[in-house]
Structure formats: structure tokens, C-alpha cells
Design an enzyme around this catalytic site. Structure first.
Site, mmCIF file in Angstrom:
data_model
loop_
_atom_site.group_PDB
_atom_site.id
_atom_site.type_symbol
_atom_site.label_atom_id
_atom_site.label_comp_id
_atom_site.label_asym_id
_atom_site.label_seq_id
_atom_site.Cartn_x
_atom_site.Cartn_y
_atom_site.Cartn_z
ATOM 1 N N LEU A 101 -9.035 5.950 14.445
ATOM 2 C CA LEU A 101 -10.284 6.437 13.870
ATOM 3 C C LEU A 101 -11.288 6.932 14.907
ATOM 4 O O LEU A 101 -12.442 7.201 14.583
ATOM 5 C CB LEU A 101 -10.911 5.350 12.990
ATOM 6 C CG LEU A 101 -10.023 4.888 11.827
ATOM 7 C CD1 LEU A 101 -10.696 3.765 11.059
ATOM 8 C CD2 LEU A 101 -9.657 6.039 10.912
ATOM 9 N N CYS A 102 -10.845 7.083 16.155
ATOM 10 C CA CYS A 102 -11.730 7.603 17.199
ATOM 11 C C CYS A 102 -11.846 9.116 17.091
ATOM 12 O O CYS A 102 -10.874 9.809 16.802
ATOM 13 C CB CYS A 102 -11.185 7.259 18.580
ATOM 14 S SG CYS A 102 -11.535 5.581 19.076
ATOM 15 N N HIS A 103 -13.048 9.606 17.374
ATOM 16 C CA HIS A 103 -13.270 11.049 17.408
ATOM 17 C C HIS A 103 -12.761 11.607 18.736
ATOM 18 O O HIS A 103 -12.989 10.994 19.782
ATOM 19 C CB HIS A 103 -14.766 11.361 17.291
ATOM 20 C CG HIS A 103 -15.347 10.998 15.977
ATOM 21 N ND1 HIS A 103 -15.768 9.723 15.678
ATOM 22 C CD2 HIS A 103 -15.572 11.744 14.870
ATOM 23 C CE1 HIS A 103 -16.226 9.697 14.440
ATOM 24 N NE2 HIS A 103 -16.128 10.906 13.930
ATOM 25 N N MET A 139 -14.905 3.307 23.461
ATOM 26 C CA MET A 139 -13.450 3.175 23.331
ATOM 27 C C MET A 139 -12.729 3.868 24.478
ATOM 28 O O MET A 139 -11.696 3.391 24.954
ATOM 29 C CB MET A 139 -12.968 3.710 21.985
ATOM 30 C CG MET A 139 -13.462 2.895 20.799
ATOM 31 S SD MET A 139 -13.155 1.117 20.943
ATOM 32 C CE MET A 139 -11.390 1.067 21.094
ATOM 33 N N GLU A 140 -13.266 4.979 24.950
ATOM 34 C CA GLU A 140 -12.655 5.682 26.071
ATOM 35 C C GLU A 140 -12.719 4.843 27.342
ATOM 36 O O GLU A 140 -11.744 4.771 28.098
ATOM 37 C CB GLU A 140 -13.333 7.039 26.265
ATOM 38 C CG GLU A 140 -12.993 8.066 25.206
ATOM 39 C CD GLU A 140 -13.662 7.859 23.848
ATOM 40 O OE1 GLU A 140 -13.300 8.572 22.891
ATOM 41 O OE2 GLU A 140 -14.546 6.981 23.720
ATOM 42 N N ASP A 154 2.890 -2.558 35.451
ATOM 43 C CA ASP A 154 4.160 -1.838 35.475
ATOM 44 C C ASP A 154 4.648 -1.598 36.898
ATOM 45 O O ASP A 154 5.825 -1.757 37.194
ATOM 46 C CB ASP A 154 4.016 -0.499 34.743
ATOM 47 C CG ASP A 154 5.305 0.296 34.773
ATOM 48 O OD1 ASP A 154 6.343 -0.224 34.317
ATOM 49 O OD2 ASP A 154 5.287 1.442 35.280
#
Length: 187
Positions: A101-103, A139-140, A154
Site C-alpha cells: 500500500l506504499c505510494h 517506509m523507504e 547474506d
């Protein structure tokens, strides 16, 4: 049991209950749910265009021996910090592809720093993201830190599988209607 909860349709009553228990009170609705309780992308059309900045942080704890491999350039897969920095930057740019739901946002700045910390021991990661737009970049920033941490894991998992990724959180956001938030704030 968890699967049935996660996939069950959300009723309006459930939506109201969620809104009331979200720590903001019943008078404020969760913005990612419509009136019927269905998830949707928030309409930001009417929001002001402002400069928006967010900084997130996190840690990757490891043994001193593993940290020493990073610091001396002895990691078999190469420059752990450099590769993780690039992975974090790339992740910030792809957040809308990862979080439903992120733009999608035109980012004007993404900076990812990985700093060795002997007291952990491990790496402290911080990402700052900036845009000029109608919605924030929290969020970014969080995605950048998370993917940078996963990349560290990793690249070193053959040496140490017990590394711990921790404390990923929003440290600061600014811009938009809600203004400045720093991690020490109550809201």
C-alpha cells in the site's frame, strides 16, 4: 489459526475495534482501511506538497571475529559495507514494489551509513530518505535499513549464522501535516 485470522475479511466493526486499539483513540481511523474495512491505498491528492524526510536505524550484531573480517577487508564476498550501502539505496527506491500500500515516490535523496561499533559488536545502520511530495518516506527509510542489514547477513552467513538483526525503527520524520517526530517522542 493465524492463517484464518490473516485472511479473514475485515468487517466494519473489526475496523472500528482496530482503530480504537491502535493507540490513537476511537476518533481516528486507520487510514489504510476504507469504510467497509477493506485495505486500500490512501488517497493523498488533497495533501500539501512539502519536503519530507525520514531517518531509520538498526543494528547487526556479530562476533568480534566477524566484525574484524569486515574491518580488514577479509570477507570472502568482498566489501560488505559498500555492497550493503548500495543494497539499502536500491531498496529505498523499490519500496512501493515491496510494501503493497506504499505510494511510489520520486526520491531526491537516499543516504545509507553503516558504522562499525565494537560495543555491539557489529554494525549500526542508519538511512535518511528525502522527497518533495504529498506523503512521507518513513517506509523507504525503514526498508533501506532492513535490506542493508539483510545484505550484511547474506555476505557473512558462511562465517557466522548467529548474527542478529535488531532494533530497526524510525528515528525521525519531518514534513507534512504532522510535522517533526523523533524517536523519543510519545506519539
Amino acid at each position: 489459526m493465524v492463517e484464518s485470522i490473516a485472511t479473514a475479511p475485515t468487517s466494519a466493526a473489526t475496523h472500528d475495534t482496530l482503530a480504537a486499539t491502535a493507540g490513537k483513540g476511537a476518533d481516528q481511523q486507520l487510514t489504510h482501511f476504507d469504510a467497509e474495512g477493506r485495505a486500500h491505498m490512501v488517497d493523498v491528492t488533497e495533501k500539501d506538497v512539502t519536503t519530507r524526510t525520514a531517518t531509520a536505524g538498526g543494528n547487526v550484531r556479530m562476533t568480534e571475529t566477524t566484525l574484524s573480517r569486515i574491518l580488514t577487508g577479509a570477507a570472502e564476498k568482498g566489501d560488505v559495507i559498500g555492497v550493503a550501502r548500495l543494497a539499502g539505496i536500491m531498496a529505498a527506491k523499490r519500496t512501493a514494489d515491496l510494501i503493497p500500500l506504499c505510494h511510489p515516490l520520486p526520491l531526491s535523496r537516499v543516504a545509507v551509513d553503516l558504522v562499525p561499533d565494537l560495543s555491539l559488536p557489529g554494525l549500526r545502520i542508519e538511512a535518511t530518505v528525502r522527497t518533495t511530495g504529498r506523503t512521507g518516506v518513513e517506509m523507504e527509510a525503514l526498508t533501506a535499513v532492513t535490506v542493508a542489514a539483510l545484505t550484511v547477513y547474506d555476505m557473512l552467513k558462511a562465517v557466522e549464522r548467529g548474527m542478529v538483526i535488531s532494533d530497526i525503527r524510525l528515528l525521525m520524520k519531518d514534513g507534512g501535516r504532522s510535522g517533526l517526530y523523533t524517536a523519543g517522542d510519545a506519539t
